[in-house]
Design a protein around this motif. Structure first.
Motif, PDB file in Angstrom:
ATOM      1  N   GLU A   1      -4.194   5.702  -6.316  1.00 26.12           N
ATOM      2  CA  GLU A   1      -5.275   5.612  -5.333  1.00 26.12           C
ATOM      3  C   GLU A   1      -5.367   4.138  -4.938  1.00 26.12           C
ATOM      4  O   GLU A   1      -5.672   3.292  -5.775  1.00 26.12           O
ATOM      5  CB  GLU A   1      -6.594   6.085  -5.935  1.00 26.12           C
TER       6      GLU A   1
ATOM      7  N   ARG B   1       0.829  -1.200   0.000  1.00 27.48           N
ATOM      8  CA  ARG B   1       0.000   0.000   0.000  1.00 27.48           C
ATOM      9  C   ARG B   1       0.869   1.257   0.000  1.00 27.48           C
ATOM     10  O   ARG B   1       0.658   2.179  -0.802  1.00 27.48           O
ATOM     11  CB  ARG B   1      -0.938   0.006   1.203  1.00 27.48           C
TER      12      ARG B   1
ATOM     13  N   GLU C   1       1.049   3.985  -3.067  1.00 26.08           N
ATOM     14  CA  GLU C   1       0.666   5.364  -2.729  1.00 26.08           C
ATOM     15  C   GLU C   1       1.827   6.321  -2.985  1.00 26.08           C
ATOM     16  O   GLU C   1       1.613   7.449  -3.458  1.00 26.08           O
ATOM     17  CB  GLU C   1       0.219   5.431  -1.275  1.00 26.08           C
TER      18      GLU C   1
END
Length: 281
Positions: free
Chosen positions: A207, A198, A202
């Motif tokens: 997104e 993640r 990012e």
């Protein structure tokens, strides 16, 4: 549970039956990841995407899907056939000589639904970006979906594409990574740790969202959320938590069923867990 979700769960059960039967029939193939991604592909083709089974290669006015981790072809072929792209009887030819349903999808056989050859890992995100940019150039407002294995993220081309998409505001792209933590040689954290996915995506400007990939309700809701996040200047990345071998208890929780076919007894054990809902091929 809504009737639509019940219907999707029934389709997924039949697709899982197809997967284990196909791999058993030729004693070759990749059941683990196919079973893990079944709910995602069933939701995509039977609920989420706008697509036309009569099939043309350009796919103008349609949502497009590209399978990057092409070794999970059993689930892809089953979903394509069950959604009307070709006769389900052809699934019996999986990995046979001169068959259109080879171990890794290719285009030269002319199998409806297949837009790229895949199996050389790492390439599908680049292809998806190209298709998404083409749609923008053509004034086509439909979306492009791609699916990747987590072990595939060890390929460098993935990260080139991961930089390119946010820089070029490819916000009509929804990529999904099957985060099952397994690859052919063992757990991904042992072979080559992927770290905080993640945070990585990012940092590149995506997104990022997460969803559970083996609960049909959550898959449908997750894909709908991803669509709501599209069109806002960023490509969308779904980190999808799945269990390799989902739906067949003895195939779950290990990399050992990544690329191994069940024997006769194991096939029957698997089928006993998967209701036949649409009729076997």
């Amino acid at each position: 549970m809504t009737q639509d979700i019940l219907e999707l769960k029934g389709i997924a059960s039949q697709v899982r039956r197809d997967i284990v039967r196909m791999v058993h029939g030729c004693q070759s193939g990749h059941p683990g990841g196919s079973l893990g991604c079944t709910d995602y592909l069933v939701a995509l083709y039977f609920s989420i995407m706008k697509h036309d089974p009569s099939f043309n290669m350009e796919g103008a006015g349609e949502d497009l899907f590209f399978l990057s981790n092409g070794h999970i072809s059993p689930v892809f072929y089953s979903v394509l056939s069950r959604s009307g792209y070709f006769d389900k009887a052809e699934l019996a030819e999986f990995r046979k000589i001169n068959s259109r349903v080879q171990g890794h999808p290719t285009t030269h056989e002319g199998l409806p639904g297949i837009r790229i050859a895949s199996g050389s890992l790492g390439q599908g995100l680049s292809v998806g970006i190209g298709a998404a940019l083409s749609k923008k150039l053509n004034g086509d407002d439909r979306l492009v979906f791609t699916l990747h294995g987590d072990g595939e993220l060890q390929e460098g081309q993935i990260w080139e594409a991961a930089m390119f998409a946010p820089h070029n505001r490819v916000d009509n792209l929804i990529a999904t990574v099957d985060v099952n933590g397994q690859q052919i040689d063992g757990p991904t954290k042992v072979v080559l740790s992927l770290g905080d996915l993640r945070a990585k995506f990012e940092a590149f400007g995506w997104e990022v969202m997460e969803m559970q990939g083996n609960d049909m309700t959550l898959v449908v809701e997750g894909l709908q959320k991803a669509i709501s996040l599209s069109g806002k200047g960023k490509p969308v990345m779904i980190l999808m938590q799945t269990e390799m071998g989902a739906g067949v208890d003895f195939m779950m929780g290990s990399h050992k069923w990544h690329g191994v076919a069940p024997n006769d007894a194991q096939l029957q054990q698997a089928l006993d867990q998967l209701p036949e809902t649409l009729g076997d091929y």
